[in-house]
Design an enzyme around this catalytic site. Structure first.
Site, short mmCIF file in Angstrom:
data_model
loop_
_atom_site.label_atom_id
_atom_site.label_comp_id
_atom_site.label_asym_id
_atom_site.label_seq_id
_atom_site.Cartn_x
_atom_site.Cartn_y
_atom_site.Cartn_z
CB SER A 26 -0.96 -0.03 1.19
OG SER A 26 -2.00 0.91 1.03
CD GLU A 39 -5.43 -3.89 -4.08
OE1 GLU A 39 -5.54 -3.61 -2.87
OE2 GLU A 39 -4.40 -4.35 -4.60
CG HIS A 44 -5.72 -2.54 0.38
ND1 HIS A 44 -4.84 -2.43 -0.67
CD2 HIS A 44 -5.25 -1.68 1.34
CE1 HIS A 44 -3.90 -1.56 -0.37
NE2 HIS A 44 -4.12 -1.10 0.85
#
Length: 498
Positions: A182, A309, A406
């Site tokens: 990230s 995600e 995610h």
């Protein structure tokens, strides 16, 4: 191996994280960045005498987040620039090294999160280094006259510490892989092109890199908003007069103002205030353009993203809920997305409801498209780039759909499936097939760090698969319509939020 290690600053004692792995936690790699050193570049750590205890993580950077299984920040915690090391207990010599940068929108997170326990990776033959660095305003807020991107400078200092000290832990200072997820993955991309990090690592891993970067004007505007919320002038003296917790609280108030105002522009949808600042001495150009120019072609790159995600951000309530076509159109306009892009997503997924279209587009905007472009830019400039996708999905016993969202790849890549604090990410107890998937992902990271080959062909190769899809062996491939990437051809990256 003796559990006492000699660093350049002094001796430190670790502990057995497992019978075959030693962990050494909370080692300072730089001095506390407060007082006269606040808003400055990192300074060398002060040496100590005797043997320092390395059995507990160091304090985390100022933040308001309270993450499952992780410590919280307390005002007064200052020694926040520390590293942690996991190394095989049998000694080893010149083992490949993996240095990890955590995610958290440049605002929250730490190396003490249970996801990032390095035991399994050390067992696979790596020396693992994780670190804390400055976050939020302390690390990425613009202060006139002070260096921008102080969080990135901290990361460079941790890499220098690794270069100087990792041999004492059995690691090879000439074979370092920098990895992150990230905002940590975007930081990896930044360090690949920063002059100050040149030569400190030879390989890079970027999982779900975030596409957001700021211009100096945007960063300065954010500073004025935070200073106003803190009740201090937006000057060096005024900002220094505000305690770190006061600036954390002020930033939270600014975030909430954006979150509650649908007319506040692109920040309304996911009001993250901080990102690397482009155009200054630290980071003169955006990483995508720099990679395309070939400045890091000698660094091997492994990129991964998940296939769903943004559903995590929706599940934890950090983004706006869009339920009407009108709001979806406003979202696209606020981000400068062409009408044809939304039409293309609707055509590819005609049964999708507005919330799912929004999450699909937003995830591709912030993570997926940027991941592909990083890999393509690097490969196109003559670098070696490997691409992978994480697509582990399941239906839970209660019918809940467990998504490949995610962060869902982190427990698998780190081999930490059994920690109950991570059950939210993986949807409950792991299956035998999950364990095999984790074994394969850990092996890919270890092999890539050792040799540059994760087990499949790089982009541009004509031999075999050139993108690995990570899914359990009992999960059959699902033919899901995917909007064509050509829809993004005219959308500029990175996203510069107003």
């Amino acid at each position: 191996m003796d559990d006492v290690f000699e660093t350049h600053s002094g001796a430190v004692r670790g502990f057995r994280a497992a019978a075959d792995v030693v962990a050494v936690l909370g080692i300072p790699y730089a001095a506390p960045p407060f007082g006269a050193r606040r808003f400055r570049e990192p300074f060398p750590a002060e040496p100590w005498s005797g043997v320092r205890d390395g059995t507990a993580f160091g304090p985390i950077a100022p933040q308001s987040a309270e993450l499952p299984g992780a410590p919280v920040w307390s005002p007064g915690d200052e020694d926040v620039l520390t590293v942690n090391v996991w190394t095989p207990a049998d000694g080893g010599d010149r083992l490949p090294v993996l240095v990890w940068l955590h995610g958290g929108a440049y605002t929250f997170g730490s190396s003490a999160q249970p996801d990032f326990d390095g035991t399994a990776l050390a067992r696979a033959g790596l020396v693992v280094v994780t670190l804390n660095h400055r976050l939020g305003f302390e690390g990425f807020g613009h202060v006139p006259g002070a260096p921008d991107n102080r969080g990135l400078l901290d990361q460079v200092a941790a890499l220098r510490w690794t270069r100087e000290n990792i041999a004492a832990f059995g690691g090879d200072p000439g074979n370092v892989t920098l990895a992150g997820q990230s905002s940590g993955a975007a930081s990896v991309a930044c360090l690949m092109v920063m002059d100050g990090a040149r030569g400190l690592f030879r390989r890079a891993v970027a999982h779900s890199p975030a596409s957001v970067f700021h211009t100096p004007d945007i960063a300065a505007s954010t500073t004025r908003e935070i200073a106003a919320a803190a009740g201090c002038p937006a000057t060096p003296a005024g900002l220094a007069s505000a305690a770190p917790d006061a600036l954390v609280a002020a930033a939270d108030r600014v975030v909430e103002a954006y979150r509650s105002d649908p007319g506040s522009g692109s920040r309304h949808y996911d009001p993250s205030l901080f990102a690397p600042v482009l155009g200054g001495v630290t980071l003169p150009v955006d990483p995508l353009a720099a990679l395309a120019s070939g400045v890091a072609r000698d660094v091997d790159l492994l990129v991964c993203h998940t296939t769903e995600e943004y559903w995590l951000l929706d599940a934890v309530g950090s983004c706006a809920k869009l339920t009407t076509g009108a709001r979806l159109a406003r979202f696209a306009a606020d981000f400068g997305l062409p009408e044809e892009l939304l039409a293309g997503y609707r055509a590819a997924t005609p049964r999708a409801q507005v919330p799912d279209v929004h999450l699909s587009v937003f995830g591709d905007l912030l993570f997926t498209e940027f991941a592909h472009r990083l890999a393509e830019a690097h490969a196109g400039a003559g670098g070696r780039a490997h691409l992978s996708l994480f697509d582990r999905r399941r239906e839970a016993a209660d019918g809940t759909h467990i998504r490949a969202w995610h962060c869902a790849d982190m427990p698998f890549a780190w081999g930490n499936l059994d920690d109950p604090r991570l059950s939210f990410l993986i949807g409950g107890a792991p299956t035998p097939e999950d364990r095999e998937l984790a074994r394969r992902m850990v092996r890919a990271w270890a092999d890539f760090a050792a040799t540059g080959d994760p087990g499949w062909a790089p982009m541009g190769s004509t031999a075999g698969e050139t993108a690995r899809i990570w899914r359990p062996e009992d999960q059959p491939p699902v033919s899901r319509p995917t909007p064509p990437r050509v829809l993004w051809a005219d959308v500029a990256m990175p996203v510069l939020r107003p």
